[in-house]
Design a protein around this motif. Structure first.
Motif, PDB file in Angstrom:
ATOM      1  N   ALA A 121      -6.179  -0.668  -3.883  1.00 27.38           N
ATOM      2  CA  ALA A 121      -7.511  -0.137  -4.151  1.00 27.38           C
ATOM      3  C   ALA A 121      -8.288  -1.199  -4.897  1.00 27.38           C
ATOM      4  CB  ALA A 121      -7.430   1.145  -4.968  1.00 27.38           C
ATOM      5  N   ALA A 122      -9.559  -1.310  -4.595  1.00 25.44           N
ATOM      6  CA  ALA A 122     -10.407  -2.297  -5.263  1.00 25.44           C
ATOM      7  C   ALA A 122     -11.816  -1.743  -5.381  1.00 25.44           C
ATOM      8  CB  ALA A 122     -10.413  -3.611  -4.496  1.00 25.44           C
ATOM      9  N   SER A 123     -12.460  -2.032  -6.503  1.00 19.47           N
ATOM     10  CA  SER A 123     -13.843  -1.596  -6.684  1.00 19.47           C
ATOM     11  C   SER A 123     -14.580  -2.604  -7.555  1.00 19.47           C
ATOM     12  CB  SER A 123     -13.905  -0.211  -7.315  1.00 19.47           C
ATOM     13  OG  SER A 123     -13.395  -0.233  -8.636  1.00 19.47           O
ATOM     14  N   VAL A 124     -15.867  -2.796  -7.243  1.00 23.62           N
ATOM     15  CA  VAL A 124     -16.738  -3.655  -8.029  1.00 23.62           C
ATOM     16  C   VAL A 124     -18.056  -2.913  -8.211  1.00 23.62           C
ATOM     17  CG1 VAL A 124     -17.953  -5.854  -8.165  1.00 23.62           C
ATOM     18  CG2 VAL A 124     -15.698  -5.760  -7.092  1.00 23.62           C
ATOM     19  N   GLY A 125     -18.483  -2.742  -9.458  1.00 21.71           N
ATOM     20  CA  GLY A 125     -19.720  -2.012  -9.674  1.00 21.71           C
ATOM     21  C   GLY A 125     -20.227  -2.149 -11.093  1.00 21.71           C
ATOM     22  N   ASP A 179     -15.320 -10.771  -7.787  1.00 24.98           N
ATOM     23  CA  ASP A 179     -14.765 -10.571  -6.451  1.00 24.98           C
ATOM     24  C   ASP A 179     -13.335 -10.055  -6.585  1.00 24.98           C
ATOM     25  OD1 ASP A 179     -17.080 -11.527  -5.438  1.00 24.98           O
ATOM     26  OD2 ASP A 179     -16.296 -13.467  -4.794  1.00 24.98           O
ATOM     27  N   ALA A 180     -13.080  -8.881  -6.042  1.00 29.99           N
ATOM     28  CA  ALA A 180     -11.736  -8.305  -6.065  1.00 29.99           C
ATOM     29  C   ALA A 180     -11.138  -8.410  -4.668  1.00 29.99           C
ATOM     30  CB  ALA A 180     -11.793  -6.850  -6.514  1.00 29.99           C
ATOM     31  N   ASN A 181      -9.997  -9.079  -4.573  1.00 34.99           N
ATOM     32  CA  ASN A 181      -9.388  -9.351  -3.272  1.00 34.99           C
ATOM     33  C   ASN A 181      -7.963  -8.814  -3.212  1.00 34.99           C
ATOM     34  OD1 ASN A 181     -11.672 -11.052  -2.449  1.00 34.99           O
ATOM     35  ND2 ASN A 181     -10.875 -12.502  -3.947  1.00 34.99           N
ATOM     36  N   PRO A 182      -7.775  -7.574  -2.751  1.00 34.38           N
ATOM     37  CA  PRO A 182      -6.415  -7.049  -2.587  1.00 34.38           C
ATOM     38  C   PRO A 182      -5.811  -7.558  -1.280  1.00 34.38           C
ATOM     39  CG  PRO A 182      -8.013  -5.372  -1.996  1.00 34.38           C
ATOM     40  CD  PRO A 182      -8.807  -6.576  -2.447  1.00 34.38           C
ATOM     41  N   SER A 195      13.427  -6.260   3.153  1.00 32.82           N
ATOM     42  CA  SER A 195      13.221  -5.532   1.893  1.00 32.82           C
ATOM     43  C   SER A 195      12.893  -4.067   2.193  1.00 32.82           C
ATOM     44  CB  SER A 195      12.090  -6.179   1.089  1.00 32.82           C
ATOM     45  OG  SER A 195      11.934  -5.544  -0.160  1.00 32.82           O
ATOM     46  N   THR A 196      13.819  -3.401   2.844  1.00 31.04           N
ATOM     47  CA  THR A 196      13.599  -2.011   3.243  1.00 31.04           C
ATOM     48  C   THR A 196      13.485  -1.110   2.020  1.00 31.04           C
ATOM     49  OG1 THR A 196      15.985  -1.707   3.432  1.00 31.04           O
ATOM     50  CG2 THR A 196      14.801  -2.278   5.440  1.00 31.04           C
ATOM     51  N   GLY A 197      12.633  -0.090   2.143  1.00 33.70           N
ATOM     52  CA  GLY A 197      12.448   0.848   1.048  1.00 33.70           C
ATOM     53  C   GLY A 197      11.581   0.330  -0.076  1.00 33.70           C
ATOM     54  N   ALA A 198      10.983  -0.843   0.090  1.00 34.36           N
ATOM     55  CA  ALA A 198      10.128  -1.397  -0.957  1.00 34.36           C
ATOM     56  C   ALA A 198       8.853  -0.580  -1.098  1.00 34.36           C
ATOM     57  CB  ALA A 198       9.794  -2.850  -0.641  1.00 34.36           C
ATOM     58  N   ASN A 199       8.312  -0.601  -2.312  1.00 36.66           N
ATOM     59  CA  ASN A 199       7.070   0.119  -2.599  1.00 36.66           C
ATOM     60  C   ASN A 199       6.193  -0.777  -3.459  1.00 36.66           C
ATOM     61  OD1 ASN A 199       5.001   1.852  -3.207  1.00 36.66           O
ATOM     62  ND2 ASN A 199       6.295   3.467  -4.062  1.00 36.66           N
ATOM     63  N   GLY A 200       5.083  -1.254  -2.891  1.00 36.98           N
ATOM     64  CA  GLY A 200       4.188  -2.135  -3.631  1.00 36.98           C
ATOM     65  C   GLY A 200       2.785  -1.567  -3.703  1.00 36.98           C
ATOM     66  N   GLN A 201       2.286  -1.387  -4.921  1.00 39.58           N
ATOM     67  CA  GLN A 201       0.964  -0.817  -5.135  1.00 39.58           C
ATOM     68  C   GLN A 201       0.136  -1.761  -6.006  1.00 39.58           C
ATOM     69  OE1 GLN A 201       0.163   2.035  -3.534  1.00 39.58           O
ATOM     70  NE2 GLN A 201       2.265   2.171  -2.745  1.00 39.58           N
ATOM     71  N   GLN A 202      -1.168  -1.797  -5.774  1.00 43.04           N
ATOM     72  CA  GLN A 202      -2.037  -2.648  -6.592  1.00 43.04           C
ATOM     73  C   GLN A 202      -3.443  -2.068  -6.655  1.00 43.04           C
ATOM     74  OE1 GLN A 202      -3.872  -6.131  -4.571  1.00 43.04           O
ATOM     75  NE2 GLN A 202      -1.973  -6.164  -3.352  1.00 43.04           N
ATOM     76  N   THR A 203      -4.097  -2.349  -7.796  1.00 44.57           N
ATOM     77  CA  THR A 203      -5.474  -1.901  -8.022  1.00 44.57           C
ATOM     78  C   THR A 203      -6.238  -2.985  -8.771  1.00 44.57           C
ATOM     79  OG1 THR A 203      -4.747   0.404  -8.208  1.00 44.57           O
ATOM     80  CG2 THR A 203      -6.947  -0.120  -9.023  1.00 44.57           C
TER      81      THR A 203
END
Length: 433
Positions: free
Chosen positions: A374-378, A357-360, A336-344
Motif C-alpha cells: 500500500a502506498a499513499s502521498v498526500g 515519491d512512494a514506490n512499492p 520460498s513457499t509459504g512466504a508472506n511479505g507486506q509493505q506500506t
C-alpha cells in the motif's frame, strides 16, 4: 577530472594508520584491498536520485578524542540521549567511553567499541566483518571498508537473553574529523538483544562539509531475536549514507526501527535477508524532510526460507522544498513457499513545494506465497483540521497533532521511553515547532 582523482583515499595512509593502531594483519590487508576497489567501483545507482551530485567524498582525517569517565563530560545537549550504563560512546573518529555491566559480561556478552574488539576478539570479528555488507558492492561500501573507524561490536552467546537495551552514541563535533563508524551485531542461536544508537552532530552548520558513511551488520542465529533502533540527527552540512543489513536464520527475527531526523542529504538502505525457514523481519522507518533536503530511503526484504514473514512500514513528512524517494522492495525467491511479505509507504506533504515519491515493489518468483503493498502521498486532510478547529484547537496545533499522529505508529516502537522522547524532540525541531 577523473573519479579516481577526487577519491579521499590513499593506500599508503590507509595502511600506515592501520599499523599505527595495531590492527591485525588481516584487517590491514582488507583495508588495502578495499582501497583498490574504491578506485574501480562506481557509486550506487539510486532510483531518481543523483548521489554523485552530493558531497559524498568529504571524509576528513582520522582524529581521536580523549577518553571520558562519564557522560557528564559530554555536551549538555546530548547527555539525555544515553545513560552511563551498558553504553558505547564515540566522539568524532573513535570511542571515548565503554561500559558493560558485570552481570552481562559474566554471561559472555561482548559490548565494546569495534577497534578494541579487533585486539581482544579478533577471530570472532574476522568471521563476520563485511560479510553481510560486502566491500565490493559499490564505491561507498569499498570506501567504508577502507576508512572505517570506531563503531560497536556486540556479541550475544547462545541461549543468552539480554533484557536491558544496549546503547551507543556516535557524536560528530568536528567536520574535519572522519566519521565512518561500523556496527557489527552477532546473536547466536536462541539469544535475544535490543540495540539502540544515536548519530548526532554538534559542529557548526556553517563549517566544512562531512560525509557520514556508516554500516550496520546484523547476524541473527537460529531462534534468536535482535531489535535494532537507530535515530539520526546530523546537521545540514553532513551527507548521511547508511547501510543496515541483517541475515536471519531459521525461526529467527530481526526488527528495525529507524528515525531519520538529519538535516542534510541522505541515503539509507535497510535490508533483511530471510535465509531460514520460519524467519521473520519487521522494519519501521520514520523521516522528516525540511529545507532543500534530498533523501533516498529504501527498505528491502529478501525471502529465501520457507514460511518466512516480513512487514515494512515507512512514514515520511516532507516540508519546505524537500524531496524524498521512498522505495519498498519485497523479493520472494523461488522455493520460498509459504512466504508472506507486506509493505506500506505513506508520505504526508506539508508544503506545496515538497515532494515525496512512494514506490512499492514486489518481485515474486514463487506461486505459493502472500504479498501485498500500500502506498499513499498526500497533504494534511482539511476536514480533519476543520473538525479539530471546531473544538477550539488552533490551526497550527491541529497541524501539529495530525502530523504527530501520522508518525506515532513508528515512534511508539522505540524500545526505550527516554529515547522516544528524544526522537519526538528531534521531530519537533525539524517541523519548526
Amino acid at each position: 577530472m577523473t573519479e579516481q582523482a577526487i577519491l579521499p583515499i590513499d593506500l599508503a595512509s590507509v595502511t600506515e594508520l592501520s599499523k599505527v593502531k595495531g590492527e591485525p594483519e588481516w584487517m590491514t590487508t582488507l583495508r588495502s584491498e578495499a582501497t583498490e576497489l574504491a578506485r574501480s567501483l562506481e557509486l550506487p545507482k539510486l532510483e531518481k536520485t543523483r548521489v554523485d551530485r552530493w558531497d559524498v567524498h568529504a571524509y576528513g582525517s582520522y582524529k581521536s578524542s580523549a577518553a571520558i569517565a562519564s557522560i557528564s563530560e559530554l555536551p549538555e545537549s546530548v547527555q539525555s540521549f544515553v545513560t552511563n550504563d551498558n553504553v558505547v560512546i564515540q566522539r568524532n573518529s573513535d570511542a571515548v567511553y565503554t561500559n558493560l555491566s558485570e552481570e552481562l559480561a559474566a554471561q559472555g556478552v561482548i559490548f565494546t567499541d569495534l577497534g578494541y574488539a579487533l585486539q581482544s576478539h579478533g577471530e570472532l570479528v574476522r568471521k563476520h566483518f563485511m560479510t553481510v555488507v560486502r566491500k565490493d558492492e559499490n564505491q561507498l561500501t569499498a570506501l567504508h571498508a577502507a576508512l572505517w573507524s570506531g563503531g560497536v561490536f556486540l556479541y550475544v552467546p547462545k541461549n543468552v537473553n539480554v533484557s536491558i537495551p544496549l546503547q551507543a552514541l556516535f557524536l560528530s563535533e568536528d567536520h574535519d574529523a572522519r566519521f565512518v563508524p561500523h556496527v557489527l551485531i552477532v546473536a547466536e542461536d536462541n539469544s535475544s538483544v535490543t540495540y539502540v544508537d544515536h548519530l548526532l552532530s554538534t559542529a557548526s552548520a556553517t563549517g566544512a562539509k562531512l560525509t557520514h558513511n556508516g554500516i550496520v551488520e546484523v547476524v541473527v542465529g537460529a531462534g534468536a531475536t535482535v531489535n535494532v533502533a537507530s535515530v539520526h540527527g546530523l546537521n545540514e552540512n553532513v551527507t548521511d549514507l547508511s547501510y543496515r543489513r541483517a541475515t536471519v536464520a531459521q525461526d529467527a527475527t530481526v526488527n528495525f526501527v529507524v528515525g531519520d531526523m538529519s538535516d542534510g542529504n541522505g541515503m539509507s538502505d535497510t535490508t533483511a535477508i530471510l535465509n531460514g525457514n520460519g524467519s521473520n523481519s519487521d522494519t519501521k522507518i520514520v523521516l522528516v524532510g525540511s529545507g532543500e533536503q534530498k533523501l533516498s530511503v529504501t527498505t528491502n526484504t529478501v525471502h529465501i526460507g520457507k514460511m518466512s514473514s516480513s512487514d515494512m512500514i515507512t512514514r515520511a513528512v516532507m516540508r519546505d522544498s524537500s524531496s524524498a524517494i521512498i522505495n519498498g522492495i519485497t523479493k520472494i525467491e523461488k522455493g520460498s513457499t509459504g512466504a508472506n511479505g507486506q509493505q506500506t509507504e505513506k508520505v504526508l506533504m506539508l508544503s506545496p513545494s515538497a515532494r515525496g515519491d512512494a514506490n512499492p515493489i514486489l518481485l515474486i518468483d514463487e506461486d505459493d506465497v502472500k504479498a501485498g503493498h500500500a502506498a499513499s502521498v498526500g497533504q494534511v486532510n482539511p476536514e480533519q483540521v476543520h473538525y479539530m478547529m471546531s473544538r477550539g484547537i488552533a490551526r497550527e496545533e491541529a497541524h501539529r497533532l495530525i502530523t504527530f499522529g501520522f508518525l506515532a505508529p513508528v515512534v511508539s516502537e522505540i524500545p526505550v521511553e527516554a529515547i522516544q522522547t528524544a526522537l519526538q524532540n528531534l521531530i519537533e525541531r525539524k517541523l519548526g515547532q
